[in-house]
Enzyme design. Structure first.
Site: not given
Length: 639
Positions: A162-164
Site C-alpha cells: 500500500n504505497e503513498p
C-alpha cells in the site's frame, strides 16, 4: 508513578511501541506470541488465521517458529495463512516470488496443510486479477477475519504494498509500485529494470480488520520512517500512519529502528534526564544546530526555550557548559590519526606511543577503504606507520557482465600476441558469451565468471592500495567464505571466516584497527564483516596480551556519516588530500560512473565521499570550530 513517567516519555507517540535490545530478541518474542495464539486456538478446536509478511524483517520470526515446531512440537495443522502481497506478474517458481520466500523460510519446514496457504497469484491475466482479489477478501471474511497480521514497513511508509496515496478503506487490489520501493528491491532482481512495476496487495482496510496487528522494524535504516509512522500526522503520503487509528496495533522494534523517536533521540524534550557527558554533548550540539549558532554563542535563553533548562540549572551557567563541549569537540580534531609522537596525548584521540604503530584497515568490499577513509589511509602511510589493508570479501557480485568480456578479450589478445596457445581461453570466453546471452536476472554466474569478476576487483584494490603507498606484502585478500555464494543473499558466518580473521590479526598484532561501522550498508556486508572482526578479537583477547593495547576505530562514509556528537576522531583533509583520495577511488574503475548496486544514492562513490567529508567539515565549522576543506570521521569501539 512509573506508568505516569512512561506516558510522559511517550507523549509524542500516537500508538504503542515496544522496543527490544535487538531484532533477535524481538523476533523470538513475536514468534512466542504467535505460538501462544495457535496453541490457545487448538485447545478450542478452532483454526488460527494469520496474515503473513515477507522481506527481511520477519525472517527471524519464521526461523523461531520452525525451531519451535521441530524442537517443541508446535503444530501448524490448524493454521490458515494469507500473505500480504505478491509481485505482479510473477511466476511462483521464481527466486524473487513470495511463494518461494515463504516456502524456503517457513512452509517447507512445518506441518501446515498446503491447502491452507493463500498467496496472491502473480500469473493471472490482468482482467482476472480483480475477481481474484474479491475472492481473496471473501475467504478471509468467511473464516471470521485475521486473528493476527504481521507487517513490515517500507521506506515510503508502505505496509504490504500500500504505497503513498492508498486509501484507508482500500481492499485487496492490483497496485503500481513506488520508484523507491522498486529501487530497494533492485538487488534481489539484478537491477531495478527487472523489478515488476506492479503488485497484488491486501488493502489497508483489510489489514485493519485483523484482531491484532504487529508491525516490526529493525535497524537504523528504518528509524526515520518509524518516527513518521508513530509521531507524524495521519497522511496518505505515509500509509503506515493510518495504523494510529487502530486500537489493535503494536509496533515492535529494535533500538536502531526506535532511535529517531523523541524519547530516544531528544529525551530532554520529554523528561528530566541523567546528564551523562555523552548526552550533554549530544544535546548542546543539537541545540547549536537547532538555533543555528556556534556553541560558544548559545545563551541561557536558548537552553530554556528548547527543553534544556534542567541542564543549565544543574551544570550551568550555560557559558561554562558551552566551553566544556566546545573543547571536547575541538579535541576530536587531529592531523595525526596514528597519534602524534612525543606529544601530550591526554587530549588527543589517539595515543602518542608507540610512535610507529602497526595498523590494519579492514575493508568489507574492495573499495570501502579508499571511499570511506582514503585520506586517513594515505596520511597513516605518509606518517610512517606500518599499515596493512585487508579486503574481507571479493566483491565479485558487483561487477558488470560487460567488464568480464572486456577483460577476457584483453587476455585472449595478449596471449595471442606472445604466441601462446589460447584455444582454451577462447573456449572459456565463448562459453561466457553464451551464458550472458541467456542469463536470467539475478542468475548465479558460473564459477569462471565469478573468478574473473573477483580478479577485476582484486586488481583495482591493489592499484588503490599501491597509490596510498603500500607494498604488495601489506595487501591482504581474505575472500571470506560467507560471501562466496555467487548470490546477493550470503551464507551465515562460519568458523572459517573467524579463523581467517584471527590468523591475520595474530600475524600483524596491530595497535590500531580500522573497520567499517556503516551498518546502514544496504548490502548488509558491513555489519557481518564487523561482527567477524569483533568475534575474532574477543577470542584472541582471552590468550593474547597484545590485544589489550589494540584500539578499534570505526569509519563510515560510503553510505552515511556519524552524527557530529558521536565523532571521537576527526581527521581534516586539505584540498590536495581530497584530490589524492579521489584519485585512489578512481582506481576502482568497475565501480565508477555507475556501480552495479548503488543503493538509493545514484551519485558516484567519489562524489558521495567528497560531499559527506565536506559536510562533516561544515558541521564543525558551524559549531564555531576551525574551517577545513573536508574531514573523515571515526568512532572508537570498546571491546
Amino acid at each position: 508513578m512509573a506508568r505516569l513517567n512512561l506516558l510522559e516519555e511517550t507523549r509524542f507517540e500516537k500508538l504503542p511501541v515496544t522496543v527490544y535490545p535487538d531484532q533477535q530478541t524481538a523476533s523470538v518474542t513475536v514468534a512466542k506470541r504467535i505460538a501462544e495464539l495457535i496453541i490457545s486456538k487448538q485447545k478450542n478446536n478452532e483454526p488460527t488465521v494469520l496474515g503473513l509478511a515477507t522481506g527481511v524483517t520477519p525472517i527471524k520470526v519464521y526461523a523461531e517458529l520452525v525451531r519451535m515446531h521441530r524442537q517443541e512440537g508446535l503444530s501448524f495443522k490448524n493454521v490458515i495463512t494469507f500473505n500480504l502481497d505478491e509481485y505482479y506478474p510473477m511466476l511462483p517458481t521464481s527466486a524473487q516470488s513470495y511463494v518461494t520466500f515463504m516456502n524456503e523460510n517457513l512452509f517447507n519446514h512445518i506441518d501446515i496443510d498446503k491447502k491452507n496457504i493463500h498467496i496472491a497469484d502473480g500469473t493471472l491475466s490482468q482482467p482476472d486479477v480483480a475477481q481474484f482479489c474479491l475472492a481473496y477478501e471473501r475467504k478471509i471474511t468467511e473464516l471470521g477475519g485475521l486473528d493476527l497480521q504481521l507487517l513490515g514497513i517500507g521506506r515510503t511508509g508502505h505496509i504490504g504494498f500500500n504505497e503513498p496515496g492508498s486509501a484507508p478503506n482500500s481492499g485487496t487490489r492490483l497496485v503500481t509500485l513506488d520508484d523507491l520501493t522498486r529501487g530497494d528491491a533492485a538487488r534481489d532482481f539484478g537491477g531495478k529494470e527487472n523489478v515488476p512495476t506492479k503488485a497484488i496487495t491486501m488493502g489497508i482496510g483489510t489489514i485493519f480488520k485483523a484482531r491484532e496487528i504487529i508491525l516490526m522494524a529493525w535497524n537504523e535504516k528504518k528509524a526515520p520512517i518509524i518516527k513518521k509512522a508513530v509521531e507524524g500526522e495521519i497522511s496518505g503520503e505515509v500509509p503506515a500512519t493510518y495504523l494510529q487509528l487502530s486500537d489493535n496495533v503494536e509496533f515492535i522494534v529494535d533500538q536502531g529502528a526506535a532511535s529517531a523517536l523523541t524519547r530516544f533521540d531528544t529525551p530532554w524534550l520529554v523528561k528530566d534526564c541523567e546528564w551523562t557527558n555523552a548526552l550533554k554533548k549530544k544535546a548542546v550540539i543539537w541545540l547549536a544546530e537547532k538555533v543555528s549558532k556556534p556553541i560558544l554563542k548559545l545563551t541561557e535563553e536558548d537552553y530554556n526555550n528548547h527543553g534544556m533548562a534542567q541542564l543549565a540549572v544543574q551544570q550551568g551557567p550555560a557559558y561554562n557548559i558551552n566551553i566544556d563541549i566546545f573543547n571536547q569537540a575541538q579535541q576530536t580534531i587531529t592531523g595525526w590519526p596514528g597519534g602524534k609522537p612525543g606529544s601530550d596525548d591526554r587530549r588527543r584521540p589517539e595515543r602518542a606511543e608507540p610512535a610507529v604503530k602497526k595498523v590494519i584497515i579492514f575493508s568489507p568490499h574492495p573499495d570501502d577503504d579508499v571511499i570511506s577513509m582514503g585520506g586517513t589511509f594515505i596520511r597513516l602511510v605518509d606518517q610512517g606507520h606500518d599499515v596493512h589493508v585487508a579486503y574481507q570479501t571479493s566483491g565479485n557480485t558487483a561487477v558488470w557482465d560487460d567488464d568480464v568480456l572486456r577483460y577476457m578479450e584483453f587476455a585472449v589478445d595478449f596471449s595471442e600476441s606472445i604466441g601462446e596457445d589460447n584455444s582454451k581461453l577462447k573456449s572459456i570466453y565463448n562459453e561466457m558469451r553464451q551464458f550472458f546471452a541467456r542469463k536470467l536476472p539475478n542468475e548465479i554466474d558460473t564459477q569462471a565468471i565469478r573468478n574473473v569478476k573477483g580478479f577485476i576487483r582484486k586488481s583495482e584494490a591493489i592499484s588503490g592500495a599501491r597509490y596510498a603507498g603500500l607494498h604488495d606484502d601489506h595487501i591482504h585478500f581474505m575472500a571470506l567464505p560467507f560471501y562466496e555464494t555467487g548470490k546477493t543473499r550470503k551464507n551465515s558466518v562460519g568458523e572459517e571466516d573467524i579463523k581467517l580473521t584471527m590468523d591475520l590479526l595474530q600475524q600483524v598484532q596491530p595497535q590500531q584497527i580500522f573497520a567499517a561501522g556503516d551498518f546502514a550498508d544496504p548490502h548488509g556486508t558491513h555489519v557481518v564483516c564487523f561482527n567477524i572482526i569483533l568475534e575474532a578479537l574477543n577470542r584472541l583477547k582471552m590468550t593474547e596480551a597484545w590485544v589489550k593495547d589494540c584500539w578499534l576505530w570505526m569509519y563510515r562514509g560510503a553510505w552515511h556519516e556519524f552524527p557530529t556528537y558521536e565523532i571521537e576522531m576527526a581527521v581534516p583533509l586539505s584540498p590536495q588530500e581530497v584530490v589524492r583520495k579521489r584519485n585512489a577511488i578512481f582506481k576502482h574503475q568497475s565501480q565508477k560512473d555507475r556501480p552495479v548496486f548503488p543503493g538509493e544514492d545514484a551519485r558516484e562513490f567519489w562524489v558521495r565521499a567528497e560531499e559527506r567529508n565536506r559536510e562533516t567539515a561544515l558541521a564543525y565549522d558551524r559549531l564555531g570550530l576551525a574551517e577545513y576543506a573536508a574531514m573523515e570521521a571515526f568512532v572508537r569501539y570498546p571491546f
